[in-house]
Design a protein around this motif. Sequence first.
Motif, PDB file in Angstrom:
ATOM      1  N   ARG A 101      14.159  11.071 -13.334  1.00  0.00           N
ATOM      2  CA  ARG A 101      13.802  10.147 -12.566  1.00  0.00           C
ATOM      3  C   ARG A 101      12.156  10.622 -11.373  1.00  0.00           C
ATOM      4  O   ARG A 101      12.290  12.007 -11.157  1.00  0.00           O
ATOM      5  N   ILE A 102      12.063  10.310 -10.498  1.00  0.00           N
ATOM      6  CA  ILE A 102      10.829  10.891  -9.504  1.00  0.00           C
ATOM      7  C   ILE A 102      11.434  11.454  -8.651  1.00  0.00           C
ATOM      8  O   ILE A 102      12.545  10.504  -7.843  1.00  0.00           O
ATOM      9  N   VAL A 103      10.978  11.781  -8.396  1.00  0.00           N
ATOM     10  CA  VAL A 103      12.022  12.534  -6.797  1.00  0.00           C
ATOM     11  C   VAL A 103      10.769  12.882  -6.059  1.00  0.00           C
ATOM     12  O   VAL A 103      11.396  13.416  -4.354  1.00  0.00           O
ATOM     13  N   GLU A 104       9.825  13.083  -5.941  1.00  0.00           N
ATOM     14  CA  GLU A 104       8.925  13.010  -4.797  1.00  0.00           C
ATOM     15  C   GLU A 104       7.305  12.935  -5.313  1.00  0.00           C
ATOM     16  O   GLU A 104       7.182  12.806  -6.219  1.00  0.00           O
ATOM     17  N   HIS A 105       6.383  12.103  -4.683  1.00  0.00           N
ATOM     18  CA  HIS A 105       5.179  11.410  -4.714  1.00  0.00           C
ATOM     19  C   HIS A 105       4.338  11.006  -3.205  1.00  0.00           C
ATOM     20  O   HIS A 105       4.528  11.789  -2.403  1.00  0.00           O
ATOM     21  N   TRP A 106       3.662  12.075  -3.754  1.00  0.00           N
ATOM     22  CA  TRP A 106       2.114  11.919  -3.148  1.00  0.00           C
ATOM     23  C   TRP A 106       0.813  12.378  -3.470  1.00  0.00           C
ATOM     24  O   TRP A 106       0.437  11.311  -4.886  1.00  0.00           O
ATOM     25  N   ALA A 107      -0.811  11.365  -2.893  1.00  0.00           N
ATOM     26  CA  ALA A 107      -1.602  11.623  -3.783  1.00  0.00           C
ATOM     27  C   ALA A 107      -2.635  11.138  -3.299  1.00  0.00           C
ATOM     28  O   ALA A 107      -2.605  11.642  -1.912  1.00  0.00           O
ATOM     29  N   ASN A 108      -4.184  11.466  -3.427  1.00  0.00           N
ATOM     30  CA  ASN A 108      -5.127  11.375  -3.281  1.00  0.00           C
ATOM     31  C   ASN A 108      -5.957   9.594  -3.818  1.00  0.00           C
ATOM     32  O   ASN A 108      -5.986   9.588  -4.378  1.00  0.00           O
ATOM     33  N   ARG A 109      -7.171   9.550  -2.370  1.00  0.00           N
ATOM     34  CA  ARG A 109      -6.452   8.269  -2.461  1.00  0.00           C
ATOM     35  C   ARG A 109      -8.319   7.595  -2.127  1.00  0.00           C
ATOM     36  O   ARG A 109      -8.533   9.387  -1.183  1.00  0.00           O
ATOM     37  N   ASP A 110      -8.946   7.110  -1.917  1.00  0.00           N
ATOM     38  CA  ASP A 110     -10.726   6.930  -2.348  1.00  0.00           C
ATOM     39  C   ASP A 110     -10.658   5.986  -0.794  1.00  0.00           C
ATOM     40  O   ASP A 110     -11.340   4.218  -0.688  1.00  0.00           O
ATOM     41  N   ASP A 111      -9.877   5.915   0.236  1.00  0.00           N
ATOM     42  CA  ASP A 111      -9.761   5.267   1.542  1.00  0.00           C
ATOM     43  C   ASP A 111     -10.751   4.713   1.579  1.00  0.00           C
ATOM     44  O   ASP A 111     -11.074   3.856   2.208  1.00  0.00           O
ATOM     45  N   ARG A 112     -12.618   5.796   2.044  1.00  0.00           N
ATOM     46  CA  ARG A 112     -13.323   5.262   2.518  1.00  0.00           C
ATOM     47  C   ARG A 112     -13.828   3.853   1.403  1.00  0.00           C
ATOM     48  O   ARG A 112     -14.700   3.165   1.754  1.00  0.00           O
ATOM     49  N   THR A 113     -13.983   4.165  -0.139  1.00  0.00           N
ATOM     50  CA  THR A 113     -14.333   3.636  -0.384  1.00  0.00           C
ATOM     51  C   THR A 113     -14.026   2.088  -0.507  1.00  0.00           C
ATOM     52  O   THR A 113     -14.764   0.894  -0.878  1.00  0.00           O
ATOM     53  N   LEU A 114     -12.479   2.217  -0.326  1.00  0.00           N
ATOM     54  CA  LEU A 114     -11.789   0.873   0.252  1.00  0.00           C
ATOM     55  C   LEU A 114     -12.263   0.482   1.508  1.00  0.00           C
ATOM     56  O   LEU A 114     -12.694  -1.010   0.710  1.00  0.00           O
ATOM     57  N   GLY A 115     -12.586   1.089   2.021  1.00  0.00           N
ATOM     58  CA  GLY A 115     -12.884   0.540   3.741  1.00  0.00           C
ATOM     59  C   GLY A 115     -13.989  -0.306   3.344  1.00  0.00           C
ATOM     60  O   GLY A 115     -14.344  -0.972   3.967  1.00  0.00           O
ATOM     61  N   GLU A 116     -14.987   0.058   2.840  1.00  0.00           N
ATOM     62  CA  GLU A 116     -16.562  -0.049   2.467  1.00  0.00           C
ATOM     63  C   GLU A 116     -16.172  -1.154   1.304  1.00  0.00           C
ATOM     64  O   GLU A 116     -16.669  -2.456   1.807  1.00  0.00           O
TER      65      GLU A 116
END
Length: 169
Positions: free
Chosen positions: A128-143
């Motif tokens: 099972r998952i005990v920890e999560h983190w991410a790298n996201r392209d929020d700039r492209t999402l906003g554009e």
Amino acid sequence: MTTDDKATCAKSLELMAIGTLEEMAEVFAPDALNRESKAEPAATRGAGPEAFHATALWLREAHSDLRWEVRDAVQEGDLVVLHTTMTGRQTGPFTAYDENASVAMVFPPTGRAFSVTQTHWFRMREGRIVEHWANRDDRTLGEQLGWTPPSPVYLAKMLLARRRARHRA
């Protein structure tokens, strides 16, 4: 660790789009932490399936047709990394929160579709998952959604939406 860990992590992203709390309890440990909850509502900042389900509900409130396509999956020991493409359509307001879980910004719905890359990192324990983190392209999402750069009209809509959200809180 097993190759099933990669499948469990991919399943967790599917559940963010359409899963129930009961289904999330199958993939997230009771003490699972989401390191990405710092810009999310207060209910997401706890631990376990309930916090992850709160994140899912927060995302679903803003986006319809939400899904993640897994492009690559890698595992090293208890760490699983998924390189994904997140797609959807912004059909509701997207609310970002500050470190105190107060409304920081509201992006009114644009009706636009988006497709952005993300890398999700998971730590596993006993399947099972005990920890999560991410790298996201929020700039492209906003554009893609027209959030950045905002037109003067959209900027005014953002300010009004934030005022309404803060008033409701």
